[in-house]
Design a protein around this motif. Structure first.
Motif, short mmCIF file in Angstrom:
data_model
loop_
_atom_site.label_atom_id
_atom_site.label_comp_id
_atom_site.label_asym_id
_atom_site.label_seq_id
_atom_site.Cartn_x
_atom_site.Cartn_y
_atom_site.Cartn_z
N UNK A 85 61.50 48.11 13.26
CA UNK A 85 61.32 47.42 14.53
C UNK A 85 59.86 47.38 14.94
N UNK A 86 59.18 48.52 14.83
CA UNK A 86 57.80 48.61 15.30
C UNK A 86 56.82 47.81 14.47
N UNK A 87 56.96 47.83 13.14
CA UNK A 87 56.04 47.09 12.29
C UNK A 87 56.22 45.58 12.45
N UNK A 88 57.45 45.14 12.64
CA UNK A 88 57.67 43.71 12.92
C UNK A 88 57.06 43.31 14.25
N UNK A 89 56.99 44.26 15.18
CA UNK A 89 56.46 43.96 16.52
C UNK A 89 54.94 43.96 16.59
N UNK A 90 54.28 44.60 15.62
CA UNK A 90 52.83 44.78 15.72
C UNK A 90 52.07 43.47 15.84
N UNK A 91 52.43 42.49 15.03
CA UNK A 91 51.66 41.24 14.99
C UNK A 91 52.47 40.00 15.36
N UNK A 92 53.74 40.18 15.70
CA UNK A 92 54.62 39.02 15.90
C UNK A 92 55.23 39.04 17.29
N UNK A 93 54.89 38.03 18.08
CA UNK A 93 55.37 37.98 19.47
C UNK A 93 56.61 37.09 19.56
N UNK A 94 57.74 37.70 19.76
CA UNK A 94 58.98 36.95 19.93
C UNK A 94 59.10 36.44 21.37
N UNK A 95 58.51 37.19 22.31
CA UNK A 95 58.57 36.76 23.71
C UNK A 95 57.83 35.45 23.94
N UNK A 96 56.81 35.17 23.13
CA UNK A 96 56.06 33.93 23.32
C UNK A 96 56.84 32.69 22.92
N UNK A 97 57.91 32.88 22.15
CA UNK A 97 58.79 31.75 21.84
C UNK A 97 60.10 31.87 22.60
N UNK A 98 60.13 32.78 23.59
CA UNK A 98 61.30 32.88 24.47
C UNK A 98 62.42 33.75 23.97
N UNK A 135 44.62 41.71 37.84
CA UNK A 135 43.53 40.98 37.20
C UNK A 135 43.39 41.50 35.78
N UNK A 136 43.43 40.62 34.79
CA UNK A 136 43.32 41.09 33.41
C UNK A 136 41.89 41.50 33.08
N UNK A 137 41.76 42.63 32.39
CA UNK A 137 40.50 43.08 31.83
C UNK A 137 40.60 42.91 30.31
N UNK A 138 39.79 42.03 29.71
CA UNK A 138 39.89 41.79 28.26
C UNK A 138 39.70 43.06 27.42
N UNK A 139 38.90 44.00 27.93
CA UNK A 139 38.72 45.27 27.19
C UNK A 139 40.02 46.07 27.18
N UNK A 140 40.72 46.10 28.30
CA UNK A 140 42.01 46.78 28.34
C UNK A 140 42.98 46.13 27.36
N UNK A 141 42.95 44.80 27.29
CA UNK A 141 43.84 44.08 26.37
C UNK A 141 43.49 44.40 24.92
N UNK A 142 42.19 44.44 24.61
CA UNK A 142 41.75 44.75 23.25
C UNK A 142 42.16 46.17 22.86
N UNK A 143 42.00 47.12 23.77
CA UNK A 143 42.37 48.50 23.49
C UNK A 143 43.88 48.64 23.29
N UNK A 144 44.63 47.83 24.01
CA UNK A 144 46.09 47.83 23.90
C UNK A 144 46.52 47.47 22.48
N UNK A 154 44.47 47.71 19.72
CA UNK A 154 43.71 48.46 18.73
C UNK A 154 44.60 49.54 18.11
N UNK A 155 44.85 49.48 16.78
CA UNK A 155 45.76 50.46 16.15
C UNK A 155 45.31 51.91 16.31
N UNK A 191 43.86 53.13 19.02
CA UNK A 191 43.94 53.53 20.42
C UNK A 191 45.33 53.32 21.00
N UNK A 192 45.79 52.05 20.99
CA UNK A 192 47.10 51.68 21.51
C UNK A 192 47.30 52.19 22.94
N UNK A 193 46.23 52.11 23.74
CA UNK A 193 46.32 52.53 25.13
C UNK A 193 46.97 51.46 25.99
N UNK A 194 47.44 51.85 27.17
CA UNK A 194 48.12 50.94 28.10
C UNK A 194 47.44 51.12 29.46
#
Length: 557
Positions: A220-233, A454-463, A465-466, A468-471
């Motif tokens: 489940x987790x490896x399929x989720x790493x790079x593939x966004x199912x929510x973006x296609x609904x 408000x989105x912070x692009x650095x927070x998104x990048x860290x999220x 980043x394998x 870090x994976x911070x939230x």
């Protein structure tokens, strides 16, 4: 008989053609994309002869058939089957983490039983049905078939959104898979101890369940790493269904090819839309969707066990495959091979029953609540709040001005969760219920609409980043008198890999808290001690362990 009828019968006999017997060739071994994978191929029969009279002509003709063409399984399918059958798990960190996940997940399921909206869905399909040697549902008197058992356990685990979490391009809760894993292991054990021969007479231990959990988490987790199912609904529970189908097929003694078949059936099965998680359709289905996925997975595996075949190019088939129909023609991407990475890095929900993208924001809110109190002020003195956050949080739970119609709306709104903490200094599952103190609070509602994300692009990048994976979330509060409090930033929530040791005492306390409404003090103590004795716990037969959770006269069911 009239002359007309005799004429029609004669014409019919003239047009009839002898029927040939269909022939299929033996499976032709094909190489796979993984060096350890067993050859997987399927056959298809193609007929050279066609007539213009009927689409059934190929079945009615004596013309010779061409040799069957072997159809190779999609490499994504082969990799999953290879991993499940051939990859040993030798990470003690993964097994140790899985034990904590196992205890935490069972506790979350017991806590879910305190909510009538959950328990009304549980039990046998036909009231009073008891399945001999069937799956027992923890915290209840129910003994069910493994398909319905998987739904029951999966639904109660997921009900409060309080079990573990995985955040990447797609989100999800890998411990949802325990609904299928535990149901099947328990059923197999009880059946085999009664003289059955499921999975070759296998009797599963808790250690076996932990290994199955590690592999389900990984798929489940490896399929989720790079593939966004929510973006296609599509809802992320498709990954629960795929992962559960893969590991359950191995548990039931199916071959590597049959595992591939079961996985293809999971991909071809109807996939859930995310609409039940979002305004204007947010509703309780999001709390039993994982149970539904577990149920479907077990059902599909049992069909394959009876001889049903797979759909080898279910993902890649032009026009009709998953990629073209549901994924905008894009193939899955992978960051890493399957191992034990996901279990080792999984996120525990320790502090709050809140959607995980908000956990650090709620923790920051708790610190601000204490700060306001020390200043002699309260949430009523707040003029506005800015939440600096990551993109996934904005997309899923940023609902500043959307109405809060029900439990499901509230527990997926970052503004609501932060407001409750700022007003009351707490956030519990009861704070989401209709008519409750928090849900009816005018101050919570007014403050909710003062919190801007408000989105912070650095927070998104860290999220993403394998390493870090911070939230991360950061809250800045402005008071009515013009005072601006220093921003409170929390990057890794309690329960993150970076704070795992800090979290363990809290995970155990959470498990104890969830046991207490169901069992005597002595039983709670015994379960806690057993959970902290890895050698003894892992050696236990699954059915014997599940029996420790049976409640014949539950006050909640």
């Amino acid at each position: 008989m009239s002359a007309v009828n005799r004429g029609l019968r004669q014409a019919s006999r003239t047009l009839r053609l002898p029927q040939t017997t269909l022939r299929t060739s033996a499976l032709k071994p094909l190489s796979t994309c993984s060096k350890h994978a067993a050859p997987l191929a399927a056959t298809s029969t193609q007929h050279q002869h066609r007539t213009r009279f009927s689409t059934m002509a190929s079945l009615q003709s004596n013309a010779p058939t061409s040799p069957a063409k072997a159809v190779e399984y999609d490499p994504e399918i082969r990799d999953i089957a290879d991993y499940v059958h051939n990859k040993p798990i030798d990470s003690e960190l993964a097994f140790d983490t899985a034990r904590w996940v196992f205890l935490d997940t069972l506790g979350c399921g017991l806590e879910g039983l305190q909510f009538k909206e959950c328990t009304k869905l549980l039990g046998p399909i036909v009231e009073g049905t008891v399945v001999p040697n069937g799956t027992k549902v923890p915290g209840t008197p129910f003994q069910l078939d493994p398909v319905n058992g998987a739904f029951n356990i999966g639904a109660m685990i997921r009900w409060l959104d309080y079990n573990d979490c995985w955040l990447a391009a797609e989100w999800g809760h890998p411990s949802d898979n325990l609904g299928a894993i535990l149901a099947v292991a328990d059923w197999v054990n009880r059946t085999n101890k009664a003289g059955g021969k499921l999975a070759g007479g296998k009797v599963f231990t808790v250690r076996d369940v932990l290994e199955a959990m590690i592999k389900a988490h990984e798929i489940q987790g490896c399929l989720a790493l790079e593939n966004s199912f929510n973006k296609v609904g599509l809802d992320h529970v498709v990954l629960v269904k795929v992962a559960s189908a893969a590991v359950v097929s191995k548990m039931l003694g199916l071959s590597e090819k049959q595992t591939a078949d079961a996985v293809t059936q999971a991909w071809v099965d109807g996939q859930s839309l995310r609409t039940y998680r979002h305004t204007p359709n947010t509703m309780s289905r999001k709390s039993w969707a994982a149970g539904d996925a577990c149920q479907r997975a077990v059902n599909l595996v049992l069909k394959v066990m009876k001889g049903e075949t797979g759909v080898p190019t279910v993902l890649s088939a032009p026009v009709w495959g998953f990629y073209d129909v549901l994924f905008k023609g894009k193939k899955f991407e992978f960051q890493r091979p399957y191992g034990s990475y996901v279990m080792e890095n999984v996120l525990f929900k320790v502090s709050y029953p809140a959607e995980f993208h908000s956990q650090t924001a709620v923790e920051a809110s708790e610190k601000i609540h204490a700060q306001l109190k020390s200043m002699g002020k309260s949430a009523a003195d707040i003029k506005g709040v800015t939440c600096r956050t990551h993109e996934a949080c904005v997309r899923i739970i940023d609902k500043q001005f959307k109405p809060m119609d029900n439990f499901a709306d509230r527990d997926h709104c970052i503004q609501y969760m932060c407001s409750v903490m700022l007003v009351f200094g707490r956030l519990t599952a009861n704070d989401y219920t209709d008519g409750g103190e928090a849900a009816t609070s005018p101050l919570v509602e007014s403050l909710r609409q003062k919190i801007k994300c408000v989105e912070d692009p650095k927070f998104t990048a860290d999220y993403h980043d394998p390493s870090l994976r911070t939230i991360s979330n950061g809250l800045t509060v402005e008071l009515n008198d013009g005072t601006v409090l220093p921003e409170v930033v929390i990057e890794a929530p309690l329960g993150h890999r970076l704070r795992r040791e800090e979290a363990k005492p809290e995970i155990l306390a959470k498990y104890k808290r969830h046991l207490e409404p169901h069992f005597s003090a002595d039983k709670v103590k015994a379960l806690l001690e057993l959970g902290q004795n890895p050698k003894k716990l892992e050696a236990m037969s699954v059915d014997e362990y599940v029996d420790l959770y049976v409640v014949k006269d539950s006050k909640f069911v």
